[in-house]
Motif scaffolding. Structure first.
Motif, PDB file in Angstrom:
ATOM      1  N   THR A 187      11.387 -15.077  80.487  1.00 25.37           N
ATOM      2  CA  THR A 187      11.375 -16.393  81.119  1.00 25.37           C
ATOM      3  C   THR A 187      10.153 -17.159  80.627  1.00 25.37           C
ATOM      4  OG1 THR A 187      10.108 -15.633  83.050  1.00 25.37           O
ATOM      5  CG2 THR A 187      12.514 -15.555  83.227  1.00 25.37           C
ATOM      6  N   VAL A 188      10.225 -18.469  80.718  1.00 24.62           N
ATOM      7  CA  VAL A 188       9.110 -19.331  80.347  1.00 24.62           C
ATOM      8  C   VAL A 188       8.787 -20.249  81.524  1.00 24.62           C
ATOM      9  CG1 VAL A 188       8.303 -21.176  78.817  1.00 24.62           C
ATOM     10  CG2 VAL A 188       9.643 -19.277  77.895  1.00 24.62           C
ATOM     11  N   VAL A 189       7.502 -20.341  81.831  1.00 21.71           N
ATOM     12  CA  VAL A 189       7.014 -21.236  82.881  1.00 21.71           C
ATOM     13  C   VAL A 189       6.066 -22.246  82.234  1.00 21.71           C
ATOM     14  CG1 VAL A 189       5.715 -21.415  85.037  1.00 21.71           C
ATOM     15  CG2 VAL A 189       7.204 -19.428  84.629  1.00 21.71           C
ATOM     16  N   VAL A 190       6.265 -23.513  82.563  1.00 25.20           N
ATOM     17  CA  VAL A 190       5.377 -24.569  82.070  1.00 25.20           C
ATOM     18  C   VAL A 190       4.627 -25.177  83.246  1.00 25.20           C
ATOM     19  CG1 VAL A 190       5.231 -26.832  80.956  1.00 25.20           C
ATOM     20  CG2 VAL A 190       6.811 -25.104  80.068  1.00 25.20           C
ATOM     21  N   GLN A 191       3.331 -25.219  83.131  1.00 29.02           N
ATOM     22  CA  GLN A 191       2.496 -25.919  84.103  1.00 29.02           C
ATOM     23  C   GLN A 191       2.056 -27.236  83.465  1.00 29.02           C
ATOM     24  OE1 GLN A 191      -0.626 -22.955  84.699  1.00 29.02           O
ATOM     25  NE2 GLN A 191       0.333 -22.273  86.615  1.00 29.02           N
ATOM     26  N   GLY A 192       2.601 -28.336  83.949  1.00 25.15           N
ATOM     27  CA  GLY A 192       2.257 -29.640  83.403  1.00 25.15           C
ATOM     28  C   GLY A 192       1.529 -30.490  84.422  1.00 25.15           C
ATOM     29  N   TRP A 193       0.508 -31.194  83.997  1.00 27.71           N
ATOM     30  CA  TRP A 193      -0.249 -32.068  84.890  1.00 27.71           C
ATOM     31  C   TRP A 193      -0.982 -33.111  84.057  1.00 27.71           C
ATOM     32  CZ3 TRP A 193      -1.943 -27.660  82.826  1.00 27.71           C
ATOM     33  CH2 TRP A 193      -3.275 -27.540  82.412  1.00 27.71           C
ATOM     34  N   ARG A 194      -1.558 -34.076  84.724  1.00 22.36           N
ATOM     35  CA  ARG A 194      -2.389 -35.070  84.054  1.00 22.36           C
ATOM     36  C   ARG A 194      -3.827 -34.908  84.530  1.00 22.36           C
ATOM     37  NH1 ARG A 194       0.688 -38.612  81.074  1.00 22.36           N
ATOM     38  NH2 ARG A 194      -1.215 -39.766  80.548  1.00 22.36           N
ATOM     39  N   HIS A 195      -4.734 -34.981  83.580  1.00 24.55           N
ATOM     40  CA  HIS A 195      -6.152 -34.825  83.884  1.00 24.55           C
ATOM     41  C   HIS A 195      -6.869 -36.151  83.647  1.00 24.55           C
ATOM     42  CE1 HIS A 195     -10.210 -33.135  83.958  1.00 24.55           C
ATOM     43  NE2 HIS A 195     -10.440 -33.745  82.806  1.00 24.55           N
ATOM     44  N   ARG A 196      -7.657 -36.545  84.630  1.00 23.88           N
ATOM     45  CA  ARG A 196      -8.470 -37.754  84.453  1.00 23.88           C
ATOM     46  C   ARG A 196      -9.839 -37.335  83.953  1.00 23.88           C
ATOM     47  NH1 ARG A 196      -7.958 -42.850  85.200  1.00 23.88           N
ATOM     48  NH2 ARG A 196      -5.942 -42.552  86.235  1.00 23.88           N
ATOM     49  N   THR A 197     -10.196 -37.831  82.797  1.00 27.39           N
ATOM     50  CA  THR A 197     -11.429 -37.432  82.140  1.00 27.39           C
ATOM     51  C   THR A 197     -12.637 -38.138  82.738  1.00 27.39           C
ATOM     52  OG1 THR A 197     -11.422 -39.182  80.468  1.00 27.39           O
ATOM     53  CG2 THR A 197     -10.082 -37.208  80.017  1.00 27.39           C
ATOM     54  N   ALA A 198     -13.808 -37.685  82.348  1.00 24.95           N
ATOM     55  CA  ALA A 198     -15.037 -38.321  82.825  1.00 24.95           C
ATOM     56  C   ALA A 198     -15.116 -39.781  82.398  1.00 24.95           C
ATOM     57  CB  ALA A 198     -16.251 -37.555  82.287  1.00 24.95           C
ATOM     58  N   ALA A 199     -14.436 -40.109  81.284  1.00 23.30           N
ATOM     59  CA  ALA A 199     -14.425 -41.494  80.805  1.00 23.30           C
ATOM     60  C   ALA A 199     -13.369 -42.337  81.499  1.00 23.30           C
ATOM     61  CB  ALA A 199     -14.206 -41.516  79.300  1.00 23.30           C
ATOM     62  N   GLY A 200     -12.568 -41.727  82.365  1.00 20.22           N
ATOM     63  CA  GLY A 200     -11.548 -42.463  83.102  1.00 20.22           C
ATOM     64  C   GLY A 200     -10.177 -42.455  82.464  1.00 20.22           C
ATOM     65  N   ASP A 201     -10.018 -41.748  81.346  1.00 14.10           N
ATOM     66  CA  ASP A 201      -8.704 -41.666  80.703  1.00 14.10           C
ATOM     67  C   ASP A 201      -7.832 -40.636  81.408  1.00 14.10           C
ATOM     68  OD1 ASP A 201      -9.500 -43.495  78.701  1.00 14.10           O
ATOM     69  OD2 ASP A 201     -10.468 -41.866  77.568  1.00 14.10           O
ATOM     70  N   SER A 202      -6.528 -40.830  81.310  1.00 19.64           N
ATOM     71  CA  SER A 202      -5.571 -39.872  81.858  1.00 19.64           C
ATOM     72  C   SER A 202      -4.832 -39.217  80.703  1.00 19.64           C
ATOM     73  CB  SER A 202      -4.576 -40.579  82.787  1.00 19.64           C
ATOM     74  OG  SER A 202      -3.605 -39.666  83.284  1.00 19.64           O
ATOM     75  N   ILE A 203      -4.954 -37.888  80.585  1.00 22.10           N
ATOM     76  CA  ILE A 203      -4.346 -37.179  79.454  1.00 22.10           C
ATOM     77  C   ILE A 203      -3.341 -36.147  79.970  1.00 22.10           C
ATOM     78  CG2 ILE A 203      -6.273 -37.531  77.867  1.00 22.10           C
ATOM     79  CD1 ILE A 203      -7.253 -34.710  78.579  1.00 22.10           C
ATOM     80  N   PRO A 204      -2.204 -36.004  79.244  1.00 23.90           N
ATOM     81  CA  PRO A 204      -1.221 -34.985  79.640  1.00 23.90           C
ATOM     82  C   PRO A 204      -1.637 -33.616  79.122  1.00 23.90           C
ATOM     83  CG  PRO A 204      -0.445 -36.169  77.710  1.00 23.90           C
ATOM     84  CD  PRO A 204      -1.769 -36.795  78.078  1.00 23.90           C
ATOM     85  N   LEU A 205      -1.477 -32.607  79.956  1.00 23.39           N
ATOM     86  CA  LEU A 205      -1.815 -31.236  79.589  1.00 23.39           C
ATOM     87  C   LEU A 205      -0.681 -30.308  79.999  1.00 23.39           C
ATOM     88  CD1 LEU A 205      -5.536 -31.159  80.777  1.00 23.39           C
ATOM     89  CD2 LEU A 205      -4.742 -31.372  78.414  1.00 23.39           C
TER      90      LEU A 205
END
Length: 305
Positions: free
Chosen positions: A66-84
């Motif tokens: 089986t495969v499990v994906v943990q997806g979320w968005r991280h807000r960086t110290a500079a204020g950007d939102s990046i997908p992880l």
């Protein structure tokens, strides 16, 4: 007396359990590195990052139960939102005894150890990121070919190398997320992190945080490497203390260790965090040695106190 001692030594040697047989191929591992680098730098928020995520999920889907994906968005110290995305391939998901194997799959957005204009370019990440992922894909090949006797989770963590380590800002993001959001069911008995494991002249010393938090796991791995004939790579000596993805796991109560090669300007891998971290700097033999030790740990699956 000397003859008796020689006979006794031979008898003891004959009673030792043979080491696990090699199961991975270094040339195939190097091809997995080249595939990752071909996508381009795997910097969160880029198209290369997204394509690599899809490829990793598909590759683990062909191998794991089986495969499990943990997806979320991280807000960086500079204020950007990046997908992880953390991608987890599970073998024997119902097993009560479990081991965790991990590597980070992202690559660094800036080559801060390079010079001139190249210092602002992203890092290809062949060794720093790519090598550990490639080895674990080969391990997954072996576990697909012959199922393990215990549960194994192969975890590709994201966002390890995005920000700065001094101070720690926007780094170790995937391992921190996993530590706070562990999968239901039994926790892993121990974990092995692979990072920067493919350099042509690599040698692996016992990392400081690993010796402090999980000395029995360190000894298990290094003793097995010696039995398998890799004592020239896995040196029986302490190395530096390195902040890496095993540290958040240790903080969450998982006995985690780090197999990591030398890196930095005066090391055996001076291309770390530069635009020259490319596949031509890697050794199929070293990659295979690391992979065979990791598979060997799974095959023997020793319980530790």
């Amino acid at each position: 007396m000397r003859a008796r001692l020689s006979i006794l030594a031979l008898a003891v040697a004959g009673c030792q359990t043979p080491p696990p047989a090699p199961e991975v191929d270094g040339s195939a591992i190097l091809e997995y590195v080249e595939k990752q680098v071909a996508f381009g730098p795997r910097v969160p928020g880029t198209e290369a990052h997204r394509l690599t995520y899809q490829w990793l999920a598909e590759e683990l889907g062909r191998r794991a139960d089986t495969v499990v994906v943990q997806g979320w968005r991280h807000r960086t110290a500079a204020g950007d939102s990046i997908p992880l995305w953390n991608v987890i391939g599970r073998f024997q998901p119902g097993a009560q005894r479990r081991l965790l194997l991990l590597a980070h799959w992202d690559s660094r957005p800036v080559a801060d150890y390079d010079t001139g204009s190249r210092a602002k370019q992203p890092v290809p990440g062949a060794n720093d990121g790519g090598s550990g992922v490639a080895v674990l894909l080969a391990v997954a090949d072996a576990l697909k070919a012959r199922a393990p006797g215990v549960g194994v989770d192969v975890l590709f963590v994201d966002g390890e190398d995005y920000g700065t380590f001094t101070p720690e800002t926007d780094v170790l993001l995937g391992s921190r997320y996993y530590a706070a959001n562990q999968l239901p069911g039994p926790r892993p008995e121990y974990a092995i992190l692979l990072d920067i494991v493919g350099g042509r002249n690599a040698q692996f010393r016992k990392e400081g945080h690993s010796l402090t938090a999980a000395p029995a796991v360190v000894e298990l791995v290094w003793n097995l490497a010696l039995r398998m004939g890799y004592g020239n790579l896995f040196l029986n000596e302490a190395g530096g203390t390195i902040t890496d993805d095993h540290v958040p796991l240790q903080a969450a109560g998982i006995r985690a260790i780090n197999i990591i090669g030398d890196f930095g300007p005066s090391s055996t891998y001076p291309w770390w965090h530069t635009t020259e971290d490319t596949p031509d700097k890697l050794s199929p033999e070293v990659l295979a040695a690391v992979g065979n030790v990791v598979v060997g740990v799974v095959r023997e699956a020793k319980a530790l106190k």
